[in-house]
Design an enzyme around this catalytic site. Structure first.
Site, PDB file in Angstrom:
ATOM      1  N   SER A 140      11.569   8.249-130.658  1.00  0.00           N
ATOM      2  CA  SER A 140      11.585   9.694-130.452  1.00  0.00           C
ATOM      3  C   SER A 140      11.763   9.967-128.955  1.00  0.00           C
ATOM      4  O   SER A 140      11.414   9.117-128.123  1.00  0.00           O
ATOM      5  CB  SER A 140      10.248  10.282-130.917  1.00  0.00           C
ATOM      6  OG  SER A 140      10.088  11.613-130.464  1.00  0.00           O
ATOM      7  N   TYR A 200       0.921  11.063-131.145  1.00  0.00           N
ATOM      8  CA  TYR A 200       2.303  10.758-131.553  1.00  0.00           C
ATOM      9  C   TYR A 200       3.071  10.127-130.384  1.00  0.00           C
ATOM     10  O   TYR A 200       3.768   9.129-130.554  1.00  0.00           O
ATOM     11  CB  TYR A 200       2.980  12.047-132.032  1.00  0.00           C
ATOM     12  CG  TYR A 200       4.389  11.883-132.557  1.00  0.00           C
ATOM     13  CD1 TYR A 200       4.614  11.344-133.829  1.00  0.00           C
ATOM     14  CD2 TYR A 200       5.496  12.265-131.794  1.00  0.00           C
ATOM     15  CE1 TYR A 200       5.907  11.196-134.321  1.00  0.00           C
ATOM     16  CE2 TYR A 200       6.784  12.120-132.274  1.00  0.00           C
ATOM     17  CZ  TYR A 200       6.982  11.590-133.536  1.00  0.00           C
ATOM     18  OH  TYR A 200       8.279  11.441-134.021  1.00  0.00           O
TER      19      TYR A 200
END
Ligand SMILES: NC(=O)c1ccc[n+]([C@@H]2O[C@H](COP(=O)([O-])OP(=O)(O)OC[C@H]3O[C@@H](n4cnc5c(N)ncnc54)[C@H](OP(=O)(O)O)[C@@H]3O)[C@@H](O)[C@H]2O)c1
Length: 271
Positions: A144, A157
């Site tokens: 990501s 995250y």
């Protein structure tokens, strides 16, 4: 990589990005092993892949319902790979928890770290001996932008995806004298149900663009065809911000600091 008859194992196959990847690989004639926790969703995807293909190339996929957080789940994936063979592993499974760090539960934090990082590392290690048997094996880890830019509201995250990027880089270097090619592909925000309404509203408010899962799948197809390990970041200006954050993190500190009141507003909003 020539996809015809290549045996590709895809985790996170039932998610927004996973479905898009599965469709594009199936249309190119790959033999797919699809992993997710929900047998019904996996079966519906497998049925769609057989009926939807226009190329007439697609093979009936193998489905493996498994929770990769568990040793038993990973063993089930390994057993299917042993039986059907594996040339490529695409680690797409992931979870996200948006909210202020101080408000996150222990379960939310450990789930994010476990699925995105620990289980992905352990599954990769379990499958490595099988990948060695392939003449030209490939691993793709779906990271990501938040694996390179620490972002408020996504603390656990970000930690998981920073870890995944480090894992990928170290593994790529460790395997550089082998036939196994290791890639890291980092999408920016993508339109899937992983992003809650609060995240979508925040992205709108901040002017953050969101990609279609098909764009991410096209990038996966592209990296799979590269003979050497790639580190690819999707989206503009995100790929520039990743570079700036690496060289001059203070600039990104200040930019995100200005956005913090907006991020806090959505992070604290009732679901
Ligand atoms: N969407 C975005 O904005 C975005 C941006 C950058 C990166 N990414 C990354 O892209 C990947 C795919 O995201 P997505 O948007 O497609 O997410 P998604 O739609 O929520 O799908 C997540 C997938 O992971 C699977 N999964 C979750 N926990 C699992 C577990 N314990 N065991 C096995 N499978 C599990 C889910 O399967 P079940 O059917 O079992 O739930 C589902 O197939 C993730 O790694 C994510 O971090 C997403």
């Amino acid at each position: 990589m020539d996809f015809d008859n290549k045996r590709i194992l895809l985790t996170g196959a039932t998610g927004g990005i996973g479905i898009a990847i599965a469709k594009q690989l199936a249309a190119r004639g790959a033999y797919l092993t699809l992993v997710g926790r929900d047998q019904g969703k996996l079966q519906r995807l497998a049925d769609d892949l057989i009926t939807d293909t226009e190329s007439g190339k697609s093979h009936s996929p193998v489905i493996v319902p498994a929770d990769i957080n568990t040793q038993a789940g990973r063993a089930r994936v390994a057993a299917a790979s042993e039986l059907h063979g594996i040339d490529a592993l695409i680690n797409t499974a992931g979870v996200q928890a948006f909210g202020l760090f101080e408000n996150q539960t222990e379960t939310q934090i450990s789930d994010v770290i476990n699925v995105n990082l620990t289980a992905t590392i352990l599954l990769t290690q379990t499958l490595l001996p099988l990948l060695y048997r392939s003449a030209q094996a490939t691993i793709v880890n779906i990271g990501s932008t938040f694996g390179s830019i620490g972002h408020p509201g996504f603390v656990a995250y970000c930690a998981s995806k920073f870890g995944l990027r480090g894992f990928t880089e170290a593994l790529r270097r460790e395997l550089s004298d082998s036939d196994i090619c290791v890639h890291y592909l980092a999408p920016r925000a993508t339109r899937t149900t992983m992003n809650s309404d609060r995240v979508n509203l925040m992205n709108d408010a901040l002017g953050n663009a969101m990609d279609d899962p098909d764009e991410v799948a096209r990038a996966v197809i592209a990296v799979l065809q590269k003979p050497h390990g790639q580190r690819r970041f999707l989206g503009w200006p995100e790929k520039l911000l990743v570079k700036i954050n690496g060289l001059f993190p203070g600039i990104v500190d200040r930019a995100l600091g200005k956005q913090l009141p907006t991020i806090r507003q959505f992070a604290c909003m009732d679901k």
